[in-house]
Design a protein around this motif. Structure first.
Motif, mmCIF file in Angstrom:
data_model
loop_
_atom_site.group_PDB
_atom_site.id
_atom_site.type_symbol
_atom_site.label_atom_id
_atom_site.label_comp_id
_atom_site.label_asym_id
_atom_site.label_seq_id
_atom_site.Cartn_x
_atom_site.Cartn_y
_atom_site.Cartn_z
ATOM 1 N N THR A 62 0.833 -1.200 0.000
ATOM 2 C CA THR A 62 0.000 0.000 0.000
ATOM 3 C C THR A 62 0.867 1.250 0.000
ATOM 4 O O THR A 62 0.624 2.188 -0.765
ATOM 5 N N TRP A 66 1.177 4.285 -2.828
ATOM 6 C CA TRP A 66 1.078 5.711 -2.512
ATOM 7 C C TRP A 66 2.335 6.458 -2.936
ATOM 8 O O TRP A 66 2.266 7.594 -3.417
ATOM 9 N N ARG A 77 -3.942 11.970 -8.056
ATOM 10 C CA ARG A 77 -5.390 11.842 -8.269
ATOM 11 C C ARG A 77 -5.754 10.427 -8.691
ATOM 12 O O ARG A 77 -6.727 9.850 -8.205
ATOM 13 N N ARG A 80 -5.226 7.955 -5.755
ATOM 14 C CA ARG A 80 -6.296 8.177 -4.778
ATOM 15 C C ARG A 80 -7.595 7.536 -5.260
ATOM 16 O O ARG A 80 -8.298 6.873 -4.494
ATOM 17 N N ILE A 83 -7.359 3.657 -5.025
ATOM 18 C CA ILE A 83 -7.362 3.126 -3.662
ATOM 19 C C ILE A 83 -8.663 3.416 -2.923
ATOM 20 O O ILE A 83 -9.176 2.567 -2.201
ATOM 21 N N GLN A 84 -9.216 4.605 -3.114
ATOM 22 C CA GLN A 84 -10.325 5.037 -2.264
ATOM 23 C C GLN A 84 -11.714 4.882 -2.868
ATOM 24 O O GLN A 84 -12.692 4.931 -2.138
ATOM 25 N N SER A 85 -11.821 4.707 -4.167
ATOM 26 C CA SER A 85 -13.152 4.597 -4.763
ATOM 27 C C SER A 85 -13.786 3.256 -4.391
ATOM 28 O O SER A 85 -13.092 2.297 -4.054
ATOM 29 N N ASP A 86 -15.091 3.219 -4.459
ATOM 30 C CA ASP A 86 -15.826 1.995 -4.158
ATOM 31 C C ASP A 86 -15.593 0.999 -5.300
ATOM 32 O O ASP A 86 -16.030 1.237 -6.429
ATOM 33 N N TYR A 101 -9.640 -2.905 -10.142
ATOM 34 C CA TYR A 101 -10.920 -2.912 -9.425
ATOM 35 C C TYR A 101 -11.411 -4.341 -9.179
ATOM 36 O O TYR A 101 -11.996 -4.625 -8.128
ATOM 37 N N ARG A 104 -9.418 -5.445 -6.266
ATOM 38 C CA ARG A 104 -9.915 -4.789 -5.044
ATOM 39 C C ARG A 104 -11.209 -5.429 -4.559
ATOM 40 O O ARG A 104 -11.424 -5.573 -3.349
ATOM 41 N N GLN A 108 -11.539 -7.091 -0.966
ATOM 42 C CA GLN A 108 -12.564 -6.663 -0.010
ATOM 43 C C GLN A 108 -13.378 -7.849 0.498
ATOM 44 O O GLN A 108 -13.733 -7.910 1.674
#
Length: 137
Positions: A62, A66, A77, A80, A83-86, A101, A104, A108
């Motif tokens: 991670t 970053w 951008r 971010r 990593i942070q979007s649904d 995705y 991810r 999850q």
């Protein structure tokens, strides 16, 4: 490389490594539950150390993702967003993003399963002193 200057192939590989760490944590958590069922304190201790190592590897990946954002605002951008979007709603603009995705979503699912098992183990081990409290959720 994308217009952001990011090596999306490397980003994708780092997300895959994170997923692999999470799968190993999941496997070790199953072994931890078995060791606790046997009241095998030596194995519990060893497995907890091994899990901590896998968690550190996940964090390293991670952090490396970053760090890739330091090449500029566009890269920041993009990282971010990745990593942070649904991950359930995100679709991705290219094959690498789509794969990220997908990874991810799988990560999850493992995390959600781990939270359930971890809560049960924590309550069992700590009782009223559990991180999760003594109430039923």
């Amino acid at each position: 490389m994308a217009e952001t200057g990011l090596d999306m192939g490397k980003v994708m590989i780092l997300f895959q490594r994170r997923y692999n760490y999470m799968r190993e944590i999941d496997r070790l958590t199953g072994e931890l539950a078995e060791a606790m069922d046997r009241s095998d304190d030596v194995s519990v201790s060893l497995i907890l150390q091994m899990r901590a190592g896998e968690m550190a590897g996940f964090d390293e990946c991670t952090n490396e993702i970053w760090q890739m954002s330091s090449i500029g605002k566009d890269a920041l951008r993009k990282i971010r967003m990745l990593i942070q979007s649904d991950p359930e709603e995100a679709v991705g603009e290219n094959p690498e993003e789509k794969k990220i995705y997908e990874i991810r979503r799988k990560t999850q699912a493992v995390i959600d399963r781990l939270r359930t098992v971890d809560e049960r183990l924590n309550r069992r081990a700590a009782g009223k002193e559990s991180f999760y409290g003594s109430g039923i959720r």
